[in-house]
Design a protein around this motif. Structure first.
Motif, PDB file in Angstrom:
ATOM      1  N   GLN A   1     -20.995 -15.669 -61.645  1.00  0.00           N
ATOM      2  CA  GLN A   1     -20.397 -16.104 -60.387  1.00  0.00           C
ATOM      3  C   GLN A   1     -18.999 -16.683 -60.567  1.00  0.00           C
ATOM      4  N   TYR A   2     -18.567 -16.828 -61.798  1.00  0.00           N
ATOM      5  CA  TYR A   2     -17.276 -17.458 -62.066  1.00  0.00           C
ATOM      6  C   TYR A   2     -16.422 -16.550 -62.934  1.00  0.00           C
ATOM      7  N   CYS A   3     -15.116 -16.691 -62.806  1.00  0.00           N
ATOM      8  CA  CYS A   3     -14.195 -15.841 -63.562  1.00  0.00           C
ATOM      9  C   CYS A   3     -14.150 -16.224 -65.037  1.00  0.00           C
ATOM     10  N   SER A   4     -14.464 -17.485 -65.328  1.00  0.00           N
ATOM     11  CA  SER A   4     -14.367 -17.969 -66.704  1.00  0.00           C
ATOM     12  C   SER A   4     -15.317 -19.135 -66.921  1.00  0.00           C
ATOM     13  N   LEU A   5     -15.520 -19.497 -68.166  1.00  0.00           N
ATOM     14  CA  LEU A   5     -16.329 -20.676 -68.481  1.00  0.00           C
ATOM     15  C   LEU A   5     -15.671 -21.943 -67.953  1.00  0.00           C
ATOM     16  N   THR A   6     -14.352 -21.943 -67.899  1.00  0.00           N
ATOM     17  CA  THR A   6     -13.641 -23.113 -67.383  1.00  0.00           C
ATOM     18  C   THR A   6     -14.039 -23.383 -65.938  1.00  0.00           C
ATOM     19  N   CYS A   7     -14.000 -22.351 -65.085  1.00  0.00           N
ATOM     20  CA  CYS A   7     -14.387 -22.532 -63.682  1.00  0.00           C
ATOM     21  C   CYS A   7     -15.869 -22.883 -63.560  1.00  0.00           C
ATOM     22  N   GLN A   8     -16.705 -22.267 -64.369  1.00  0.00           N
ATOM     23  CA  GLN A   8     -18.135 -22.559 -64.334  1.00  0.00           C
ATOM     24  C   GLN A   8     -18.387 -24.018 -64.721  1.00  0.00           C
ATOM     25  N   ASN A   9     -17.737 -24.491 -65.771  1.00  0.00           N
ATOM     26  CA  ASN A   9     -17.919 -25.874 -66.213  1.00  0.00           C
ATOM     27  C   ASN A   9     -17.395 -26.864 -65.180  1.00  0.00           C
TER      28      ASN A   9
ATOM     29  N   GLY B   1     -16.792  -9.023 -58.754  1.00  0.00           N
ATOM     30  CA  GLY B   1     -16.817 -10.199 -57.893  1.00  0.00           C
ATOM     31  C   GLY B   1     -15.573 -11.040 -57.957  1.00  0.00           C
ATOM     32  N   THR B   2     -15.568 -12.050 -57.081  1.00  0.00           N
ATOM     33  CA  THR B   2     -14.504 -13.049 -57.085  1.00  0.00           C
ATOM     34  C   THR B   2     -15.138 -14.399 -57.411  1.00  0.00           C
ATOM     35  N   CYS B   3     -14.420 -15.208 -58.119  1.00  0.00           N
ATOM     36  CA  CYS B   3     -14.896 -16.497 -58.614  1.00  0.00           C
ATOM     37  C   CYS B   3     -15.307 -17.415 -57.460  1.00  0.00           C
ATOM     38  N   LEU B   4     -16.422 -18.117 -57.648  1.00  0.00           N
ATOM     39  CA  LEU B   4     -16.895 -19.086 -56.663  1.00  0.00           C
ATOM     40  C   LEU B   4     -16.354 -20.491 -56.938  1.00  0.00           C
ATOM     41  N   GLY B   5     -15.525 -20.613 -57.954  1.00  0.00           N
ATOM     42  CA  GLY B   5     -14.965 -21.914 -58.290  1.00  0.00           C
ATOM     43  C   GLY B   5     -14.041 -22.435 -57.208  1.00  0.00           C
ATOM     44  N   GLU B   6     -13.940 -23.762 -57.149  1.00  0.00           N
ATOM     45  CA  GLU B   6     -13.052 -24.389 -56.179  1.00  0.00           C
ATOM     46  C   GLU B   6     -11.610 -24.042 -56.531  1.00  0.00           C
ATOM     47  N   ALA B   7     -10.829 -23.661 -55.553  1.00  0.00           N
ATOM     48  CA  ALA B   7      -9.422 -23.293 -55.736  1.00  0.00           C
ATOM     49  C   ALA B   7      -9.265 -22.115 -56.697  1.00  0.00           C
ATOM     50  N   CYS B   8     -10.198 -21.159 -56.626  1.00  0.00           N
ATOM     51  CA  CYS B   8     -10.095 -19.971 -57.478  1.00  0.00           C
ATOM     52  C   CYS B   8     -10.748 -18.784 -56.780  1.00  0.00           C
ATOM     53  N   VAL B   9     -10.041 -17.683 -56.729  1.00  0.00           N
ATOM     54  CA  VAL B   9     -10.603 -16.418 -56.240  1.00  0.00           C
ATOM     55  C   VAL B   9     -10.266 -15.306 -57.231  1.00  0.00           C
ATOM     56  N   ASP B  10     -10.134 -15.685 -58.510  1.00  0.00           N
ATOM     57  CA  ASP B  10      -9.891 -14.691 -59.554  1.00  0.00           C
ATOM     58  C   ASP B  10     -11.044 -13.698 -59.585  1.00  0.00           C
ATOM     59  N   VAL B  11     -10.751 -12.484 -60.011  1.00  0.00           N
ATOM     60  CA  VAL B  11     -11.771 -11.439 -60.056  1.00  0.00           C
ATOM     61  C   VAL B  11     -12.395 -11.362 -61.447  1.00  0.00           C
ATOM     62  N   TYR B  12     -13.583 -10.788 -61.488  1.00  0.00           N
ATOM     63  CA  TYR B  12     -14.273 -10.576 -62.761  1.00  0.00           C
ATOM     64  C   TYR B  12     -15.153  -9.343 -62.633  1.00  0.00           C
TER      65      TYR B  12
ATOM     66  N   ALA C   1     -17.339 -26.406 -61.938  1.00  0.00           N
ATOM     67  CA  ALA C   1     -18.320 -26.411 -60.844  1.00  0.00           C
ATOM     68  C   ALA C   1     -19.553 -27.224 -61.230  1.00  0.00           C
ATOM     69  N   ARG C   2     -20.018 -27.067 -62.449  1.00  0.00           N
ATOM     70  CA  ARG C   2     -21.188 -27.829 -62.902  1.00  0.00           C
ATOM     71  C   ARG C   2     -20.878 -29.323 -62.940  1.00  0.00           C
ATOM     72  N   THR C   3     -19.690 -29.674 -63.401  1.00  0.00           N
ATOM     73  CA  THR C   3     -19.296 -31.084 -63.448  1.00  0.00           C
ATOM     74  C   THR C   3     -19.230 -31.669 -62.045  1.00  0.00           C
ATOM     75  N   ARG C   4     -18.630 -30.939 -61.099  1.00  0.00           N
ATOM     76  CA  ARG C   4     -18.565 -31.409 -59.712  1.00  0.00           C
ATOM     77  C   ARG C   4     -19.971 -31.593 -59.135  1.00  0.00           C
ATOM     78  N   ALA C   5     -20.841 -30.632 -59.379  1.00  0.00           N
ATOM     79  CA  ALA C   5     -22.211 -30.720 -58.858  1.00  0.00           C
ATOM     80  C   ALA C   5     -22.945 -31.916 -59.473  1.00  0.00           C
ATOM     81  N   TYR C   6     -22.766 -32.129 -60.757  1.00  0.00           N
ATOM     82  CA  TYR C   6     -23.409 -33.254 -61.438  1.00  0.00           C
ATOM     83  C   TYR C   6     -22.915 -34.583 -60.858  1.00  0.00           C
ATOM     84  N   ARG C   7     -21.587 -34.702 -60.698  1.00  0.00           N
ATOM     85  CA  ARG C   7     -21.021 -35.942 -60.162  1.00  0.00           C
ATOM     86  C   ARG C   7     -21.453 -36.179 -58.720  1.00  0.00           C
ATOM     87  N   ALA C   8     -21.505 -35.107 -57.939  1.00  0.00           N
ATOM     88  CA  ALA C   8     -21.946 -35.235 -56.541  1.00  0.00           C
ATOM     89  C   ALA C   8     -23.403 -35.685 -56.484  1.00  0.00           C
TER      90      ALA C   8
END
Length: 193
Positions: free
Chosen positions: A162-170, A141-152, A172-179
């Motif tokens: 769904q994310y290339c790394s824990l960094t992108c996953q975290n 797959g390709t990362c679902l993170g904002e500004a990222c299409v890295d593969v995994y 996304a979770r932070t953005r969703a929480y803030r939203a």
């Protein structure tokens, strides 16, 4: 009988994804790194010291071209599309299976008839080997993170990466929480009298 072409060994999967993510145009553009210099190819040797011991690190042009040819396999929308893209890479790399023997030990060995495509052949073979063991193409797959299409390649037991790394996953979770906090703060029920 001898077979034409050079023998090819599969790249380690971790090295394959690193090449796509660090040298591919799409991942670099999504990360805003299009104008940045590429990492030194010699640094890839950390992932495959045995591979680089046999030959010099590939030139930057081959790394970029290979990354750009591989990225669409990970971005495929279906198993059929993934298979079609892999078939294209097999042809582009000039890959053919052959049998090889060492004494009485007979095994499959892939060869490439295109010496300039050895890196692509090794990367394609890595994906073929992976899919032979786990044919679920949705795990590429390709990362679902904002500004990222890295593969995994999803090796998780839950099969839901769904994310290339824990960094992108975290992120996304932070953005969703803030939203959600902003939405809750602006809703009429959140207003106190």
């Amino acid at each position: 009988m001898t077979h034409q072409g050079s023998a090819v060994d599969a790249l380690p999967l971790r090295l394959l994804t690193r090449i796509v993510n660090e040298y591919g145009d799409a991942p670099r553009a999504a990360a805003g790194e299009s104008g940045a210099p590429y990492p030194p190819a010699d640094a890839l040797g950390e992932e495959a010291t045995a591979l680089w011991a046999q030959r010099a690190a590939p030139p930057e042009k081959a790394l970029v071209e290979t990354a750009n040819l591989l990225h669409p396999v990970f971005a495929a929308a279906s198993g059929g599309e993934c298979a079609d893209r892999l078939n294209t890479l097999i042809a582009e790399a000039g890959l053919t299976p052959a049998m090889a023997a060492r004494e009485w030990d007979v095994r499959e060995q892939w060869r490439t008839s295109r010496p300039g495509r050895t890196l692509l052949a090794a990367a394609t073979l890595a994906l073929l080997d992976h899919l032979r063991g786990d044919p679920d193409a949705s795990r590429l797959g390709t990362c679902l993170g904002e500004a990222c299409v890295d593969v995994y390649i999803d090796h998780s037991p839950a099969r839901r990466r769904q994310y290339c790394s824990l960094t992108c996953q975290n992120r996304a979770r932070t953005r969703a929480y803030r939203a959600a906090k902003r939405a809750a703060g602006s809703s009429p029920s959140a207003v106190t009298p």
